[in-house]
Design a protein around this motif. Sequence first.
Motif, short mmCIF file in Angstrom:
data_model
loop_
_atom_site.label_atom_id
_atom_site.label_comp_id
_atom_site.label_asym_id
_atom_site.label_seq_id
_atom_site.Cartn_x
_atom_site.Cartn_y
_atom_site.Cartn_z
N TRP A 78 0.84 -1.20 0.00
CA TRP A 78 0.00 0.00 0.00
C TRP A 78 0.87 1.25 0.00
CZ3 TRP A 78 -0.89 3.47 4.35
CH2 TRP A 78 -1.77 4.50 4.04
N LEU A 79 1.84 1.32 0.93
CA LEU A 79 2.73 2.48 0.97
C LEU A 79 3.55 2.60 -0.31
CD1 LEU A 79 3.99 2.36 4.67
CD2 LEU A 79 2.46 4.06 3.65
N GLY A 80 3.86 1.46 -0.92
CA GLY A 80 4.64 1.49 -2.15
C GLY A 80 3.90 2.07 -3.33
N GLY A 81 2.57 2.29 -3.19
CA GLY A 81 1.80 2.83 -4.30
C GLY A 81 0.93 4.02 -3.93
N VAL A 82 1.12 4.59 -2.74
CA VAL A 82 0.23 5.67 -2.30
C VAL A 82 0.58 6.99 -2.98
CG1 VAL A 82 -0.31 4.70 -0.04
CG2 VAL A 82 1.70 6.18 -0.30
N SER A 83 -0.42 7.87 -3.00
CA SER A 83 -0.22 9.25 -3.44
C SER A 83 -0.84 10.16 -2.40
CB SER A 83 -0.85 9.48 -4.81
OG SER A 83 -0.22 8.70 -5.81
N GLY A 84 -0.29 11.38 -2.30
CA GLY A 84 -0.85 12.31 -1.33
C GLY A 84 0.17 13.32 -0.85
N ASP A 85 0.03 13.67 0.42
CA ASP A 85 0.77 14.79 0.97
C ASP A 85 1.20 14.46 2.40
OD1 ASP A 85 1.63 17.43 1.69
OD2 ASP A 85 -0.38 17.87 2.44
N VAL A 86 2.47 14.71 2.72
CA VAL A 86 2.98 14.57 4.08
C VAL A 86 3.72 15.85 4.43
CG1 VAL A 86 4.52 13.29 5.61
CG2 VAL A 86 3.19 12.06 3.89
N ALA A 100 8.39 2.12 -2.07
CA ALA A 100 8.32 0.79 -2.69
C ALA A 100 9.61 0.02 -2.46
CB ALA A 100 8.03 0.92 -4.18
N THR A 101 10.74 0.69 -2.62
CA THR A 101 12.04 0.03 -2.41
C THR A 101 12.58 0.30 -1.00
OG1 THR A 101 13.28 1.94 -3.24
CG2 THR A 101 12.55 0.28 -4.85
N GLU A 102 11.96 1.25 -0.29
CA GLU A 102 12.39 1.70 1.03
C GLU A 102 13.76 2.38 0.97
OE1 GLU A 102 11.81 -0.94 4.32
OE2 GLU A 102 10.16 -2.00 3.34
N GLY A 103 14.13 2.89 -0.20
CA GLY A 103 15.41 3.56 -0.35
C GLY A 103 15.35 5.03 -0.01
N LEU A 104 16.49 5.57 0.49
CA LEU A 104 16.61 6.98 0.86
C LEU A 104 17.68 7.64 -0.02
CD1 LEU A 104 16.69 6.60 4.76
CD2 LEU A 104 14.71 7.11 3.31
N ASP A 105 17.38 8.86 -0.47
CA ASP A 105 18.35 9.59 -1.31
C ASP A 105 18.15 11.08 -1.06
OD1 ASP A 105 20.17 10.45 -3.15
OD2 ASP A 105 18.96 9.93 -4.91
N PHE A 106 18.85 11.61 -0.05
CA PHE A 106 18.70 13.02 0.32
C PHE A 106 20.08 13.68 0.40
CE2 PHE A 106 14.82 11.16 1.99
CZ PHE A 106 13.86 12.10 1.61
N VAL A 107 20.10 14.96 0.09
CA VAL A 107 21.30 15.79 0.25
C VAL A 107 20.91 17.00 1.10
CG1 VAL A 107 23.04 17.22 -0.87
CG2 VAL A 107 22.29 15.08 -1.95
N VAL A 108 21.62 17.21 2.20
CA VAL A 108 21.36 18.33 3.11
C VAL A 108 22.50 19.35 2.95
CG1 VAL A 108 20.94 19.03 5.48
CG2 VAL A 108 20.24 16.75 4.72
N ARG A 109 22.11 20.59 2.61
CA ARG A 109 23.12 21.63 2.39
C ARG A 109 23.01 22.66 3.53
NH1 ARG A 109 24.90 20.65 -2.66
NH2 ARG A 109 23.48 19.48 -4.02
N PRO A 110 23.98 22.67 4.45
CA PRO A 110 23.97 23.65 5.55
C PRO A 110 24.57 24.98 5.09
CG PRO A 110 25.74 22.07 5.87
CD PRO A 110 25.04 21.66 4.60
N GLU A 111 23.94 26.06 5.52
CA GLU A 111 24.43 27.40 5.22
C GLU A 111 24.64 28.15 6.54
OE1 GLU A 111 25.25 28.54 2.33
OE2 GLU A 111 24.49 26.87 1.11
#
Length: 672
Positions: A487-495, A569-580
Motif C-alpha cells: 500500500w505504501l509502495g503505491g500511495v499518493s498524497g501529501d505529508v 516501494a524500495t524503502e530507499g533513501l536519497d537526500f542531500v542536506v546543504r547547511p548554510e
Amino acid sequence: MATNATNILRNRPLWQKLVAGVVLLFAALVIGLAFFPWDMLREPVNRYVSEKTGRKFEITRRLDVGLGWRQATVKFDGIEFANPSWARDPYLVKADRAEFDIRIWPLIASKIVIPRLALFSPTLGLQMEADGRRTWALGKDTSDGGTVPSIGLMQVDTGAVDFLAKHLGVDLHADLSYDSSRGEMPLSYRIKGRYKGQPLTASGRTGNVLQINAAGAPPFPMEINAAAGQTQLKAAGTVAELSGLDGIDAKFEIKGQTLGALFPLLGIALPQTSPYALSGSLGKRGKLWQATGLKGRLGLSDIAGDMRFDQADQLPHLAGDLRSRVMDMDDLGPLIGLPPTARTAATVEGVAPPPTITQVKRPGGKVLPTAPLDFERLRAMNADVKYTADRIRNVRDVPLDSGSVQVKLANGVLTLDPLDLGVAGGKLSGAIRIDASKNPADIRASLDVRAMQLARLFPKLETTGNSVGRLDGRINLSGSGSTVANWLGGVSGDVAVISGRGQFGNLLPVFATLVGGDIIKFMLRGDRNVELRCAALAFDVNKGLMTGRTLVVDTTNAVFIATGQANLATEGLDFVVRPEPKSKSILSIRTPLVVSGTLGDPKGGVEVVPLAGRGLAALALGAINPLLALAATIEPGPGVDSDCKGVLAQANKPTAGAAANGAARAKGAKQP
C-alpha cells in the motif's frame, strides 16, 4: 328385567342410541388397546419404517406402547436404525433400549414431535453433507425436504456419538458416561476430533436431561473444558436449548495465540493480536450473544469491557466498549501484519508462543510489513467498537502517551474514525478507511499532527534539558494494497511537518554543519541554546515516491536546505542536506551531507567532491605556508535567514497533480 332394559332402549330417541353406541365402542377400544399385544406389531412396524425411510429399521426384542389422549409413549427393547448408504457410520442409532413420547395429532400433518427421548447405551452416527442431506432426516429424501423430528428433552446414559460434516470441517467423536453419584451433573463426556479444520479436544459434565428445543423447561447445567488448535476454553453455567444454543448463562475463560483465530471457530472477525487470556460472563438470548465484565490481557497490555454479537441480520453485528489502563506498543505489531515480539510472545501461560519478530528476516534490510492483511473477514460482519488506552508504554522511537479509536465496519468498509493518539505531549488525530469490497483494498489515511513537543519527539534534544518548541503537520495518503508495504509502495498524497519558533541545545546542529570553529567554542564554553526560527518538512507523494517539496530548517546559526526522495516501494533513501552557516568561522570543513541507505538501515555521510576540493586547497596552500592552509577552511558566511512565512505556506500546499488528488481522496476518509 332384561326385557325391560331392552324396551327402554327401544323407546329412547335415535340420537341417544347413537351416543350410547359410540361410548360403548370407545370403551371397548380403550380396553382393547390397553391389553393389546403391541409386540405382535413389531415386525410390521419394522417393515413399514424400513420401506418409508429406505433403510433398515429393526426393533430387535420387544415393542410396547402406552396410549394417552394427546400423546403416546413408545418403548423399544433393542433398536437398530441404519444410516443411508452414503453415510460413514452404519447406524443412525443403535441402543439396548429406547423410549420416547410422541404427539399424536401432529402425525396427521406428517409432523413428528417428540417431547422426550431416552436412549440407553446408545451409539449415534450423525452426518450432514453440503447439499443438505442429513442422516437424521426421516424419509427417502434426506435433504432439506426430509422429515426432521422435533425433539424436546433428551436423556442419555453411557454411550457414544459421532458427528461428521466435512464441508464445515467438523469430525467429532464423543464418549458419554452416566453416574448418578455426580449430583446435578451425572453425565460426563469426552470429545475428540476436528472442528473447523482444527484439532479439537473437550471434556465436561452436564445434566442427564438435555433440552434440545424444549420451550419453557428449566435450564440444565453444563461444564466444558475445550481446546481447538491454540485456543483454549473453560466455561460453566446453564443452557436452556441445545438446538440453537439458546438461554446460555455461563462464566468463561478463554486464551490463545491470537484473537484472529476465533474467526474460523466462531465467525467473529477480530484482529490479529498478541497471545491473550480473557475471562467474563457469557449470555445468549435468541440471536444475541453478550460477553460482559471482560477482563484479562493481550500480550503485555491489560484489557476490559463488554461486547455484543448480534446474529439477527444477514450480516452479524459486533459492538462493544473496551479499555486498557496500560497498553504496550509491542502488542500493536500484529494489527499491521507484524509477528509479536519476543517480549509479548510468551506472556500467556499454557499457550505456545507464536513465531516472534526476531525470527523473521527481510531481504535488503526492509522493514515495512509484508504479511497479507485478511480483508476477506471484513466482509463477514459489521461492527462498531470503541477502544481506549489510558496510557501507552514501551514506545521507544515514537513517544505515544495515550490513545482511543472508534472502529466501524459496514458492508466490507472498515473505518477508524475518530482515531486519537497522544504523541510527544501533542495529538495525532484523524481517520483511516479501508474498503475491502474492492480487490486490492482501497485504503485512505487522513491524520493531523498537533502540538507535538520537539524535546519529547527527539530524545537527543530532550537530554539537553532546555529544548522547547512544537510540531504540527498532516498525513493524507490514499492508494490500494493488500499489505502495509505494497500500500505504501503505491500511495499518493501529501505529508508535511512544520514548526514555528523554539529553541534547543546547539550540540546537534553544530555537528550537523561540521563547523570546526563552533566545535572549539562548544568545547570551551559548553552548551548554549540555539533558536529555531522555523522548520518545514513537506513531501509530495506520487505512487510511493516521496519527493521533498519543502525541506528547510532555519536556526540562528545556520539554514539547512535539503533535497531528495524516499522511495516507499524500495524503502530507499536519497537526500542531500546543504547547511548554510550564518556566521564566519575558522576550521570549517562544511560540505553537503548525504543520507542514503534504506528505512531499516539509513546511512549518512558527506559529498566527496566538495570536501576533497577544500582538502586539496588546504594541502596546496600549506605547501607554501602552513598558516595559509587555514584560508581554505574559513567559512565566509553568512547564510541568509529563510522567509519563514513563505516556507510554511509552501509546505502547507501539495503540488497540483497526483499528490493533490491523492491527498483529496484521503481526506474523504473522515466523517463529514
